[in-house]
Write a protein that holds these residues in place. Structure first.
Motif, PDB file in Angstrom:
ATOM      1  N   HIS A 116     -19.047 -17.453 -29.325  1.00  0.00           N
ATOM      2  CA  HIS A 116     -19.875 -18.010 -30.453  1.00  0.00           C
ATOM      3  C   HIS A 116     -20.395 -19.333 -30.003  1.00  0.00           C
ATOM      4  CE1 HIS A 116     -17.950 -14.910 -33.130  1.00  0.00           C
ATOM      5  NE2 HIS A 116     -16.877 -15.212 -32.436  1.00  0.00           N
ATOM      6  N   VAL A 117     -21.781 -19.350 -29.790  1.00  0.00           N
ATOM      7  CA  VAL A 117     -22.469 -20.303 -29.194  1.00  0.00           C
ATOM      8  C   VAL A 117     -23.677 -20.743 -30.196  1.00  0.00           C
ATOM      9  CG1 VAL A 117     -23.843 -21.184 -27.377  1.00  0.00           C
ATOM     10  CG2 VAL A 117     -21.874 -19.674 -26.824  1.00  0.00           C
ATOM     11  N   PRO A 118     -23.532 -22.083 -30.708  1.00  0.00           N
ATOM     12  CA  PRO A 118     -24.477 -22.567 -31.719  1.00  0.00           C
ATOM     13  C   PRO A 118     -25.936 -22.686 -30.885  1.00  0.00           C
ATOM     14  CG  PRO A 118     -23.202 -24.246 -31.070  1.00  0.00           C
ATOM     15  CD  PRO A 118     -22.651 -23.192 -30.495  1.00  0.00           C
ATOM     16  N   SER A 119     -26.838 -21.985 -31.515  1.00  0.00           N
ATOM     17  CA  SER A 119     -28.341 -21.884 -30.827  1.00  0.00           C
ATOM     18  C   SER A 119     -28.965 -23.145 -30.530  1.00  0.00           C
ATOM     19  CB  SER A 119     -29.280 -20.911 -31.458  1.00  0.00           C
ATOM     20  OG  SER A 119     -29.385 -21.239 -32.718  1.00  0.00           O
ATOM     21  N   SER A 120     -28.818 -23.974 -31.699  1.00  0.00           N
ATOM     22  CA  SER A 120     -29.315 -25.380 -31.617  1.00  0.00           C
ATOM     23  C   SER A 120     -28.401 -26.445 -32.298  1.00  0.00           C
ATOM     24  CB  SER A 120     -30.856 -25.392 -32.116  1.00  0.00           C
ATOM     25  OG  SER A 120     -30.663 -25.977 -33.613  1.00  0.00           O
ATOM     26  N   VAL A 121     -27.904 -27.555 -31.448  1.00  0.00           N
ATOM     27  CA  VAL A 121     -27.234 -28.720 -31.927  1.00  0.00           C
ATOM     28  C   VAL A 121     -27.962 -30.111 -31.860  1.00  0.00           C
ATOM     29  CG1 VAL A 121     -25.185 -27.402 -31.262  1.00  0.00           C
ATOM     30  CG2 VAL A 121     -26.372 -28.903 -29.535  1.00  0.00           C
ATOM     31  N   ALA A 176     -24.262 -35.340 -31.952  1.00  0.00           N
ATOM     32  CA  ALA A 176     -23.300 -34.601 -33.004  1.00  0.00           C
ATOM     33  C   ALA A 176     -22.131 -33.988 -32.139  1.00  0.00           C
ATOM     34  CB  ALA A 176     -23.973 -33.568 -33.914  1.00  0.00           C
ATOM     35  N   ARG A 177     -21.301 -33.144 -32.921  1.00  0.00           N
ATOM     36  CA  ARG A 177     -20.133 -32.438 -32.317  1.00  0.00           C
ATOM     37  C   ARG A 177     -20.516 -30.874 -32.587  1.00  0.00           C
ATOM     38  NH1 ARG A 177     -15.241 -30.042 -34.540  1.00  0.00           N
ATOM     39  NH2 ARG A 177     -13.464 -30.676 -32.958  1.00  0.00           N
ATOM     40  N   ALA A 178     -20.313 -30.291 -31.339  1.00  0.00           N
ATOM     41  CA  ALA A 178     -20.577 -28.819 -31.126  1.00  0.00           C
ATOM     42  C   ALA A 178     -19.421 -28.123 -30.561  1.00  0.00           C
ATOM     43  CB  ALA A 178     -21.630 -28.624 -30.310  1.00  0.00           C
ATOM     44  N   VAL A 179     -19.081 -26.964 -31.528  1.00  0.00           N
ATOM     45  CA  VAL A 179     -18.043 -26.276 -31.013  1.00  0.00           C
ATOM     46  C   VAL A 179     -18.146 -24.709 -30.684  1.00  0.00           C
ATOM     47  CG1 VAL A 179     -15.787 -25.268 -31.593  1.00  0.00           C
ATOM     48  CG2 VAL A 179     -16.359 -27.559 -32.852  1.00  0.00           C
ATOM     49  N   LEU A 180     -18.053 -24.631 -29.522  1.00  0.00           N
ATOM     50  CA  LEU A 180     -18.305 -23.010 -28.651  1.00  0.00           C
ATOM     51  C   LEU A 180     -16.777 -22.311 -28.984  1.00  0.00           C
ATOM     52  CD1 LEU A 180     -20.610 -25.134 -28.049  1.00  0.00           C
ATOM     53  CD2 LEU A 180     -20.931 -23.415 -25.956  1.00  0.00           C
ATOM     54  N   ARG A 181     -16.949 -21.196 -29.410  1.00  0.00           N
ATOM     55  CA  ARG A 181     -15.702 -20.435 -29.320  1.00  0.00           C
ATOM     56  C   ARG A 181     -15.862 -19.319 -28.509  1.00  0.00           C
ATOM     57  NH1 ARG A 181     -16.201 -22.464 -34.624  1.00  0.00           N
ATOM     58  NH2 ARG A 181     -14.269 -23.967 -35.050  1.00  0.00           N
ATOM     59  N   LEU A 205     -12.068 -28.784 -23.200  1.00  0.00           N
ATOM     60  CA  LEU A 205     -11.765 -27.319 -23.152  1.00  0.00           C
ATOM     61  C   LEU A 205     -10.379 -26.817 -23.075  1.00  0.00           C
ATOM     62  CD1 LEU A 205     -13.371 -24.770 -22.174  1.00  0.00           C
ATOM     63  CD2 LEU A 205     -13.114 -25.746 -19.760  1.00  0.00           C
ATOM     64  N   ASP A 206     -10.210 -25.909 -24.010  1.00  0.00           N
ATOM     65  CA  ASP A 206      -8.973 -25.473 -24.204  1.00  0.00           C
ATOM     66  C   ASP A 206      -8.560 -23.761 -23.812  1.00  0.00           C
ATOM     67  OD1 ASP A 206      -6.538 -24.401 -25.136  1.00  0.00           O
ATOM     68  OD2 ASP A 206      -6.367 -25.592 -26.812  1.00  0.00           O
ATOM     69  N   PRO A 207      -8.302 -23.772 -22.723  1.00  0.00           N
ATOM     70  CA  PRO A 207      -8.170 -22.478 -21.688  1.00  0.00           C
ATOM     71  C   PRO A 207      -7.475 -21.112 -22.761  1.00  0.00           C
ATOM     72  CG  PRO A 207      -7.294 -23.810 -20.325  1.00  0.00           C
ATOM     73  CD  PRO A 207      -7.604 -24.732 -21.677  1.00  0.00           C
ATOM     74  N   LYS A 208      -6.354 -21.930 -23.585  1.00  0.00           N
ATOM     75  CA  LYS A 208      -5.675 -20.893 -24.611  1.00  0.00           C
ATOM     76  C   LYS A 208      -6.535 -20.396 -25.566  1.00  0.00           C
ATOM     77  CE  LYS A 208      -1.116 -21.939 -22.872  1.00  0.00           C
ATOM     78  NZ  LYS A 208      -1.426 -22.190 -21.730  1.00  0.00           N
ATOM     79  N   THR A 209      -7.210 -21.180 -26.297  1.00  0.00           N
ATOM     80  CA  THR A 209      -7.850 -20.967 -27.572  1.00  0.00           C
ATOM     81  C   THR A 209      -9.309 -20.493 -27.126  1.00  0.00           C
ATOM     82  OG1 THR A 209      -8.718 -23.223 -27.919  1.00  0.00           O
ATOM     83  CG2 THR A 209      -6.364 -22.668 -28.906  1.00  0.00           C
ATOM     84  N   GLY A 210      -9.835 -20.926 -25.986  1.00  0.00           N
ATOM     85  CA  GLY A 210     -11.209 -20.624 -26.080  1.00  0.00           C
ATOM     86  C   GLY A 210     -12.248 -21.315 -26.654  1.00  0.00           C
ATOM     87  N   GLU A 211     -11.789 -22.556 -27.011  1.00  0.00           N
ATOM     88  CA  GLU A 211     -12.766 -23.555 -27.570  1.00  0.00           C
ATOM     89  C   GLU A 211     -13.183 -24.465 -26.819  1.00  0.00           C
ATOM     90  OE1 GLU A 211     -11.799 -23.995 -32.531  1.00  0.00           O
ATOM     91  OE2 GLU A 211     -11.302 -25.510 -31.033  1.00  0.00           O
ATOM     92  N   LEU A 212     -14.618 -24.807 -26.801  1.00  0.00           N
ATOM     93  CA  LEU A 212     -15.063 -25.777 -25.859  1.00  0.00           C
ATOM     94  C   LEU A 212     -15.815 -26.948 -27.080  1.00  0.00           C
ATOM     95  CD1 LEU A 212     -16.586 -27.082 -23.488  1.00  0.00           C
ATOM     96  CD2 LEU A 212     -17.962 -25.010 -23.634  1.00  0.00           C
ATOM     97  N   HIS A 232     -21.960 -18.812 -21.133  1.00  0.00           N
ATOM     98  CA  HIS A 232     -20.870 -17.585 -21.394  1.00  0.00           C
ATOM     99  C   HIS A 232     -19.492 -17.906 -21.066  1.00  0.00           C
ATOM    100  CE1 HIS A 232     -21.335 -16.777 -16.997  1.00  0.00           C
ATOM    101  NE2 HIS A 232     -20.318 -16.195 -17.228  1.00  0.00           N
ATOM    102  N   CYS A 233     -18.571 -17.206 -21.602  1.00  0.00           N
ATOM    103  CA  CYS A 233     -17.104 -17.249 -21.583  1.00  0.00           C
ATOM    104  C   CYS A 233     -16.818 -15.867 -20.783  1.00  0.00           C
ATOM    105  CB  CYS A 233     -16.592 -17.561 -22.793  1.00  0.00           C
ATOM    106  SG  CYS A 233     -16.661 -16.250 -24.149  1.00  0.00           S
TER     107      CYS A 233
END
Length: 102
Positions: free
Chosen positions: A9-14, A18-23, A61-68, A82-83
């Motif tokens: 889940h990657v926001p197409s524009s940020v 600001a803060r951006a969360v990729l999951r 970057l949290d390798p366990k939750t996949g959150e960037l 990509h992840c």
């Protein structure tokens, strides 16, 4: 159980500053997979300051939750992301690639 193809889940524009969360998520793998993130085909290190390529970036970057989490986003964070999900079984699986524009 080896991981299936993860969903990124990657926001197409940020907004810069600001803060951006990729999951990254993957539901099948057992044991639960760990996640890696790639920008333009290059793996993001756990600590951006450890790498000349990423030292301008500010993220966690949290390798366990996949959150960037980019905090804040900079113009240099624009790119193709990509992840990858991997566990001790099977081969790592890559997500589709998504473009994030800052």
């Amino acid at each position: 159980v080896p991981p299936g193809k993860p969903l990124a889940h990657v926001p197409s524009s940020v907004t810069v500053g600001a803060r951006a969360v990729l999951r990254c998520s993957e539901a099948q793998g057992s044991p639960p997979p760990t996640f890696r993130w790639y920008k333009d085909g290059t793996e993001l290190p756990q600590d951006p300051k450890s790498s000349a390529a990423f030292r301008n970036s500010s993220y966690s970057l949290d390798p366990k939750t996949g959150e960037l989490v980019f905090e804040p986003v900079g113009g240099w964070d624009t790119g193709d992301y990509h992840c990858e999900a991997s566990n001790s079984v099977g081969t790592p699986q890559k997500s589709d690639v998504f473009r994030m524009e800052a």
